[in-house]
Design an enzyme around this catalytic site. Structure first.
Site, PDB file in Angstrom:
ATOM      1  N   ARG A  58      39.370  28.384  51.025  1.00  0.00           N
ATOM      2  CA  ARG A  58      38.281  27.508  50.560  1.00  0.00           C
ATOM      3  C   ARG A  58      38.765  26.462  49.580  1.00  0.00           C
ATOM      4  O   ARG A  58      38.161  25.393  49.454  1.00  0.00           O
ATOM      5  CB  ARG A  58      37.140  28.343  49.975  1.00  0.00           C
ATOM      6  CG  ARG A  58      36.301  28.964  51.082  1.00  0.00           C
ATOM      7  CD  ARG A  58      35.500  30.095  50.550  1.00  0.00           C
ATOM      8  NE  ARG A  58      36.400  31.194  50.204  1.00  0.00           N
ATOM      9  CZ  ARG A  58      36.048  32.410  49.921  1.00  0.00           C
ATOM     10  NH1 ARG A  58      34.810  32.724  49.888  1.00  0.00           N
ATOM     11  NH2 ARG A  58      36.916  33.342  49.635  1.00  0.00           N
ATOM     12  N   GLU A  95      43.353  44.556  43.907  1.00  0.00           N
ATOM     13  CA  GLU A  95      42.762  45.810  43.448  1.00  0.00           C
ATOM     14  C   GLU A  95      43.551  47.000  44.033  1.00  0.00           C
ATOM     15  O   GLU A  95      43.860  47.955  43.334  1.00  0.00           O
ATOM     16  CB  GLU A  95      41.298  45.869  43.873  1.00  0.00           C
ATOM     17  CG  GLU A  95      40.515  46.831  43.029  1.00  0.00           C
ATOM     18  CD  GLU A  95      39.031  46.739  43.335  1.00  0.00           C
ATOM     19  OE1 GLU A  95      38.601  45.719  43.913  1.00  0.00           O
ATOM     20  OE2 GLU A  95      38.331  47.707  43.002  1.00  0.00           O
TER      21      GLU A  95
HETATM   22  P1  AMP Z   1      40.473  36.452  41.438  1.00  0.00           P
HETATM   23  O1  AMP Z   1      41.923  36.460  41.826  1.00  0.00           O
HETATM   24  O2  AMP Z   1      39.932  37.786  41.045  1.00  0.00           O
HETATM   25  O3  AMP Z   1      40.182  35.374  40.390  1.00  0.00           O
HETATM   26  O4  AMP Z   1      39.651  36.066  42.750  1.00  0.00           O
HETATM   27  C1  AMP Z   1      39.557  34.753  43.166  1.00  0.00           C
HETATM   28  C2  AMP Z   1      39.679  34.594  44.651  1.00  0.00           C
HETATM   29  O5  AMP Z   1      38.918  35.579  45.356  1.00  0.00           O
HETATM   30  C3  AMP Z   1      39.130  33.246  45.053  1.00  0.00           C
HETATM   31  O6  AMP Z   1      40.022  32.672  46.011  1.00  0.00           O
HETATM   32  C4  AMP Z   1      37.755  33.539  45.624  1.00  0.00           C
HETATM   33  O7  AMP Z   1      37.542  32.780  46.782  1.00  0.00           O
HETATM   34  C5  AMP Z   1      37.733  35.043  45.916  1.00  0.00           C
HETATM   35  N1  AMP Z   1      36.591  35.752  45.284  1.00  0.00           N
HETATM   36  C6  AMP Z   1      36.672  36.697  44.313  1.00  0.00           C
HETATM   37  N2  AMP Z   1      35.471  37.181  43.969  1.00  0.00           N
HETATM   38  C7  AMP Z   1      34.562  36.514  44.727  1.00  0.00           C
HETATM   39  C8  AMP Z   1      33.127  36.543  44.825  1.00  0.00           C
HETATM   40  N3  AMP Z   1      32.361  37.339  44.074  1.00  0.00           N
HETATM   41  N4  AMP Z   1      32.542  35.687  45.709  1.00  0.00           N
HETATM   42  C9  AMP Z   1      33.303  34.858  46.472  1.00  0.00           C
HETATM   43  N5  AMP Z   1      34.647  34.797  46.437  1.00  0.00           N
HETATM   44  C10 AMP Z   1      35.286  35.610  45.574  1.00  0.00           C
END
Ligand code: AMP
Length: 175
Positions: A58, A95
């Protein structure tokens, strides 16, 4: 036009307890898409940005539009095995287990000023891996911009702590 209202929330996707913030509804709404891109670009208009790096998948859509508007180049940061030429890689923790993000070796010229773009920042793990990769390639990461922030997960603060200014357009509570 309220950007937050243009984002659809899907509870328990992809697994129970996650509120998935689905930006496809924002992208499908011409006014919201334009406003989101304009707002991501606005703080950087007139500043020298050589390239925008987008995180698969995205981040490619928003990052490509931001790069166009800033007259900057675009760098795709992709999952392992997707880029056709020679790459450099970073591993980052998920995770459960690890993932690998790759960038073409010649995507950055040392010293280039790069802005990172993705749709959403949650824990920050993905964005921190992206910054690591860009820095390894010699980029100066001057900013990171996200349409959506989940502030309770602390990702934006972690990015700031490693020296990257962060801008976000809307915030949602929870995960
Ligand atoms: P993080 O590495 O935990 O910051 O997760 C970010 C990535 O995971 C991004 O590329 C987001 O597109 C996806 N992502 C994580 N949580 C969500 C959520 N609640 N809704 C949509 N996309 C998410």
């Amino acid at each position: 036009m309220n950007l937050k209202d243009a984002i659809r929330t899907i509870p328990d996707y992809p697994k129970p307890g996650i509120m998935f913030r689905d930006i496809t509804t924002l992208l499908g709404n011409a006014g919201a898409f334009r406003k989101a891109v304009d707002e991501l670009v606005q703080p950087f208009a007139g500043r020298k940005i050589d390239k925008v790096a987008g995180i698969e998948a995205r981040g490619f859509i928003l990052g490509g539009a931001v790069a166009h508007q800033l007259s900057a180049g675009f760098i795709p940061l992709r999952k392992k095995g997707k880029l056709p030429h020679r790459t450099m890689a970073v591993e980052y923790a998920l995770e459960y287990g690890v993932d690998v993000m790759e960038m073409h070796l010649d995507a950055v010229v040392a010293g280039e000023r790069v802005m990172l773009v993705d749709d959403l920042i949650a824990t920050g793990g993905t964005a921190i891996a992206a910054v690591e990769l860009l820095r390894k390639g010699g980029a100066e990461v001057v900013a990171a911009a996200f349409a959506v922030d989940l502030p309770e997960l602390g990702g934006a603060e972690k990015l700031k702590a490693i020296g990257v200014p962060v801008s976000t357009l809307v915030a949602f509570e929870g995960h």
